[in-house]
Design an enzyme around this catalytic site. Structure first.
Site, short mmCIF file in Angstrom:
data_model
loop_
_atom_site.label_atom_id
_atom_site.label_comp_id
_atom_site.label_asym_id
_atom_site.label_seq_id
_atom_site.Cartn_x
_atom_site.Cartn_y
_atom_site.Cartn_z
NE ARG A 1 -3.99 0.14 1.99
CZ ARG A 1 -4.25 -0.96 2.68
NH1 ARG A 1 -3.51 -1.25 3.74
NH2 ARG A 1 -5.23 -1.76 2.34
CB ALA A 2 4.03 2.13 1.70
#
Length: 683
Positions: A275-276
């Site tokens: 997700r980062a």
């Protein structure tokens, strides 16, 4: 409608305003979590953003704000024909901390659903926030099940409501903004990860900036409409820039070299999952569009990392958020490829000289001058204070016989301590309780609004009356009096109050370090189980509340590290102080049940002419209050007096040695305390 404080009039807080503007340009970034001390205008900045968002076109009469250009095919108010379109301002919907699940996701009219098979759905706050802003103040104080609903909707862009086989789905795409004060407790790491960006805010320490904040605030309160009018030009310019950046966003190119920098940065800082990487890519693209460029640069990646990664590096509550900027620069330089030169005038902080990056523009009329300029780079986290140098066992004492604070021992995993019986406290993960979520154990008549229907009990209540009600068709004739609320059992959070002996008899460094380590271990467990934790210490002539009941692990760890020892042992004062704390907490939160953990060797050498007798009487007061308790026996040496065991008997609890606290036997000891307490009550 009340006048809101202008966004461009906010002084300083460059990172906060930039993060909000990037989400306004690209809602796919995933929202903003704003962390900071109280009184730093977090809420003011968020509410002001709503005035900058362009108007939205909605299907006329649709309660779910469907876009006329592409209406939701599954909209509960659909299908939409040529019903026309309306234009309205983008909404900012606020979610109160005490909101119910039905208020958030919406509710079904169960009576109509059972009797007529009609999905009569009343939209909730998620529907109202569609295509706007959903603002959650004090998001860290929300119940876990509400946070789960909220973040699921934010990630999926839709809300699903399920009630006893009746299902409704509607679109719910919004800009999620949460604010929190870390002193009141942290969010779990997996929840932190669901926010796209995070920003740390603090009040300025520059006197000129503080003066400007006060000057503008007073001017706004004296004449809100006039103050807003003086900033109307700045607001309009910023609004136009948001629209232009949105139009440019699809044209921004994200090259392979930039993607490699993003992936290398996330790998270098060991963030979990992917997700980062995705958030950084979207943020860097939004930064380029905000600056008016069609290509992403290394500087965009750097700024995106500073906004998207700090909260994802926090793996447990003792980790301080933040990033090593030298390491970040080294990683970006190492993986730097061919890319366009950085814009010499990056400008993502604001439009021209008067945008938000400069602390707000100069108003077109006199009265409020511009704020001092800042560089727009996030402040680094303050350096950790150096650990105190260990002192010898017989270190010199101060004038009052006080020893310096000792370092806490290494935290360890603990077994669950629980309060006996069945409570009704706030949702958590420690003791058994009646809750809104959990396994169904029975049914009852609803008190107020029905939230969880017990279907079989409702049918049984309605069945005997069908002939009298003239039932003639296939549907069941259901009245309001037939509805039954499901009774559910889950887990609650408790108040764990530590009463720690910090007197001279406990001053041995090994013991006090082990005591602090045990308290920190139980504190970490309490964080994971959504408890409150408090700390009372006693030494010298009195007791003090070293840590008021809180959910903040950071605050608790800091107070424990600073705890000194020395002096006499006023055990009775510590117990009475703890009783006062519990009495106040019962008035403040009567449904949260306490667990008292007394850490002492049992000696009493202060507090009156008969210190041992006074301590025994204070302990019996806790027993009379019905407070569950455990005594951690810290007595050491070849000769043991067994005073901690005596104290445990007066408290109606059980005693465990400091070494046993680290062992698996602690769970059995707590169960034994529960059994002993039940036997005494039966007798």
């Amino acid at each position: 409608m009340s006048t809101r404080y202008p966004f461009t009039a906010v002084v300083g807080m460059d990172d906060l305003r930039l993060a909000l503007l990037l989400n306004a340009v690209s809602p796919a970034v995933g929202g903003v979590l704003v962390r900071g001390e109280k009184g730093t205008a977090k809420s003011t900045a968020v509410r002001a953003l709503a005035e900058l968002l362009p108007q939205v076109a909605v299907v006329a009469g649709c309660r779910f704000s469907c876009d006329p250009a592409s209406p939701d095919p599954g909209c509960p108010d659909g299908p939409h024909g040529d019903g026309g379109a309306d234009a309205r301002p983008a909404r900012m919907v606020e979610l109160p901390v005490g909101a119910s699940e039905d208020r958030l996701v919406g509710s079904l009219d169960i009576e109509k659903a059972l009797a007529d098979g009609v999905k009569a759905f009343e939209p909730g706050l998620l529907a109202a926030a569609h295509r706007g802003i959903l603002y959650v103040d004090e998001v860290n104080l929300l119940s876990d099940h509400l946070i789960d609903h909220l973040l699921d909707a934010a990630a999926m862009g839709a809300s699903h409501v399920e009630r006893e086989g009746v299902s409704v789905r509607h679109a719910a795409r919004f800009l999620l903004v949460g604010t929190m004060n870390p002193e009141e407790g942290e969010l779990r790491p997996q929840l932190l990860d669901r926010f796209g960006l995070t920003v740390e805010v603090a009040a300025s320490r520059v006197p000129e900036e503080r003066v400007e904040v006060v000057r503008r605030r007073l001017a706004f309160e004296d004449d809100p409409a006039g103050f807003a009018g003086r900033w109307a030009g700045e607001e309009a310019a910023l609004r136009e820039r948001i629209v232009a950046a949105r139009e440019l966003l699809p044209k921004v190119a994200l090259g392979d070299a930039v993607l490699l920098q993003i992936a290398a940065t996330c790998a270098a800082f060991e963030v979990d999952g992917m997700r980062a990487d995705i958030v950084m890519a979207r943020t860097a693209t939004a930064l380029a569009a905000w600056a008016g460029r069609e290509e992403v640069t290394s500087e965009d990646v750097r700024r995106a990392a500073l906004l998207a990664l700090p909260h994802r590096r926090r793996r447990n509550p003792f980790d301080a958020p933040g990033m090593d900027e030298d390491k970040l620069d080294e990683t970006l330089e190492r993986f730097k490829g061919d890319e366009p030169e950085d814009d010499p005038d990056p400008g993502p902080d604001g439009p021209g000289d008067g945008g938000p990056g400069g602390g707000g523009g100069v108003p077109p009329q006199g009265g409020e001058g511009p704020a001092p300029e800042t560089d727009g780079v996030p402040e680094q986290a303050p350096a950790q204070a150096p650990e105190p140098t260990p002192e010898p066992e017989h270190a010199p004492r101060g004038a009052a016989g006080e020893r310096a604070a000792v370092k806490a021992g290494e935290p360890f995993r603990t077994k669950t301590l629980s309060v006996p019986g069945l409570g009704e406290g706030a949702a958590g993960r420690r003791s058994r309780a009646r809750t809104q979520n959990g396994r169904t154990t029975g049914a009852t008549r609803p008190r107020g609004t029905l939230t969880k229907l017990h279907l079989s009990a409702t049918v049984r209540a309605a069945a005997p009356h069908q002939r009298a009600r003239g039932r003639s068709g296939a549907g069941l004739v259901v009245r309001r009096d037939d509805l039954r609320q499901a009774v559910r059992e889950g887990r609650e959070g408790n108040l764990v109050l530590f009463v720690v002996d910090a007197s001279g008899s406990m001053a041995a460094r090994r013991r006090m370090g082990a005591v602090k380590g045990a308290v920190l271990s139980l504190l970490l467990d309490a964080y994971q189980r959504r408890d409150k934790v408090g700390l009372v210490t006693f030494r010298g002539r009195a007791a003090e509340l070293a840590l008021p009941p809180t959910s903040s692990v950071d605050a608790a760890a800091a107070r424990l590290e600073e705890l000194p020892t020395g002096g006499r042992t006023p055990l009775s004062a510590g117990l009475l102080k703890a009783r006062d704390v519990l009495r106040v907490e019962r008035l403040r939160d009567p449904s949260r049940r306490p667990l008292l953990v007394v850490v002492t060797d049992g000696r009493a050498t202060g507090g009156g002419p008969d210190p041992v007798g006074l301590a025994a009487r204070a302990a019996r007061l806790h027993a009379a209050d019905g407070t569950a308790s455990v005594v951690v026996d810290c007595e050491a040496g070849p000769v043991r007096l067994g005073l901690a065991g005596d104290l445990a008997r007066h408290l109606g609890g059980t005693a465990v040695t400091l070494d046993e606290l680290r062992a698996d036997a602690i769970a059995g000891l707590v169960r034994e305390a529960q059994v002993n307490r039940s036997v005494r009550r039966a007798a």
